[in-house]
Design an enzyme around this catalytic site. Structure first.
Site, PDB file in Angstrom:
ATOM      1  N   PRO A 102       0.833  -1.209   0.000  1.00 40.12           N
ATOM      2  CG  PRO A 102      -0.330  -1.309   2.017  1.00 40.12           C
ATOM      3  CD  PRO A 102       0.701  -2.013   1.203  1.00 40.12           C
ATOM      4  N   GLY A 106       4.294   3.751   5.025  1.00 37.26           N
ATOM      5  CA  GLY A 106       5.509   3.401   5.772  1.00 37.26           C
ATOM      6  C   GLY A 106       6.033   2.024   5.442  1.00 37.26           C
ATOM      7  CG  LEU A 107       3.824  -1.024   4.922  1.00 35.53           C
ATOM      8  CD1 LEU A 107       2.615  -1.873   4.547  1.00 35.53           C
ATOM      9  CD2 LEU A 107       4.571  -1.675   6.085  1.00 35.53           C
ATOM     10  CB  SER A 109       4.783   1.584  -1.659  1.00 37.95           C
ATOM     11  OG  SER A 109       4.479   2.837  -2.151  1.00 37.95           O
ATOM     12  CG  ASP A 153      12.389   3.578   3.146  1.00 41.44           C
ATOM     13  OD1 ASP A 153      12.682   3.319   4.319  1.00 41.44           O
ATOM     14  OD2 ASP A 153      11.292   4.041   2.797  1.00 41.44           O
TER      15      ASP A 153
END
Ligand code: PMV
Length: 314
Positions: A102, A106-107, A109, A153
């Protein structure tokens, strides 16, 4: 001509977000049940330089040069082509991007989309890029997402392994001798890393002593967490997650909705819980063991729009 495809996982930050921007260490791990995929296929009828991008998840269907100059997808494509090659000489192709990560949560993407494009398009162009180069190129695109990324990230999604990361030092792969389970819950409000990083920056200018103390405390927590993980004692990470969350609240990047999910997870038996990522929305993570159905149900009742259970291992 065959299709060239690359799949890149999502990520969570276990400890150290925000403080990592100020030189403190952080720990991040890939989330392999979430993926972004880029598939590049030759368009044999097209003219050189005709590069078309389809990203149905964000309703994007456009030619490369119809994307705005600062569009991260355009930047990732140009990064894969490289500064020495004229984009007009690239064989005509279509790039399809699909993702189960999503966005704005915070994942990771944004980094995953860039890394997937860079890997798949460079392979299409006959180049084999090392993980290090994929990470560096992704970092440059990350700067568009939020001006001063720490680099965590792009590193975790490019290398696809748990890492202990400190800006300016070579990162370390983090061995996880004892796997553990993390529950991820989305509060339903899109996170905004750029605004959160900017808020922390402004606040730290206004009150440097307080913020320096918070960053150092978070860094200390991250180091303790690393020791526990390496010692095979992940069940003891809970109190450190709780403390880390408290400091993220002090940085003013939490929301009542996020705090509510954190408290719900703890009340339902999680060993610890915190925001993961930039905050101001997005996901919380909780350390869990045993049956997770009840916690997931309670989190859904408390407003989580999505929950995901993932195993953390090397
Ligand atoms: O929101 P995310 O998943 O992009 O994570 C941001 C992490 C920060 O520490 C807040 C920023 C950074 O660049 O490390």
């Amino acid at each position: 001509m065959p299709a060239f495809s690359a799949s890149v996982p999502g990520k969570i930050i276990l400890f150290g977000e925000h403080a990592v921007v100020y030189g403190e260490p952080a720990i991040a791990v890939p989330v392999t049940s979430l993926h972004t995929r880029a598939i590049v296929t030759a368009n044999i009828k097209g003219e050189s330089g005709e590069i078309h991008v389809e990203a149905p998840d964000i309703s994007l269907s456009a030619a490369l040069f119809d994307l705005q100059d600062n569009h991260p997808i355009r930047a990732a494509i140009l990064a894969a082509i490289g500064p020495d090659k004229d984009p007009a000489s690239v064989p005509a192709c279509n790039i399809l991007i699909t993702s189960s990560i999503p966005p704005s949560s915070g994942l990771g993407s944004g980094a995953a989309v860039s890394a997937a494009i860079i890997r798949a398009l460079s392979a299409f162009l006959g180049k084999r890029l090392s993980d290090e180069i994929v990470s560096d190129l992704t970092y440059n695109v990350e700067k568009i997402h939020h001006g001063t990324p720490s680099g965590i990230d792009n590193t975790v999604v490019a290398y696809q392994q748990p890492i202990y990361y400190q800006k300016g030092d070579p990162f370390q792969f983090l061995d996880i001798p004892e796997p553990f389970t993390i529950l991820i819950a989305d509060c339903g409000i899109p996170g905004n890393t750029k605004d959160a990083v900017e808020r922390v920056r402004q606040n730290s200018i206004n009150d440097p002593d307080k913020y320096e103390m918070i960053f150092q405390s978070i860094g200390q927590i991250t180091q303790e967490a690393r020791e526990l993980i390496l010692a095979g004692l992940p069940a003891e990470l809970g109190p450190l997650m709780d403390k880390n969350h408290q400091f993220l609240q002090d940085l003013d990047i939490s929301l009542p909705e996020l705090d509510h999910l954190v408290n719900t997870a703890r009340n339902e038996g999680a060993l610890g819980a915190k925001i993961s990522g930039g905050g101001l929305g997005g996901n919380i993570i909780a350390l869990v063991n045993g049956d997770t159905n009840e916690i997931c149900e309670a989190l859904s009742k408390a407003g989580a729009v999505n929950t995901l259970v993932t195993s953390i291992n090397t």
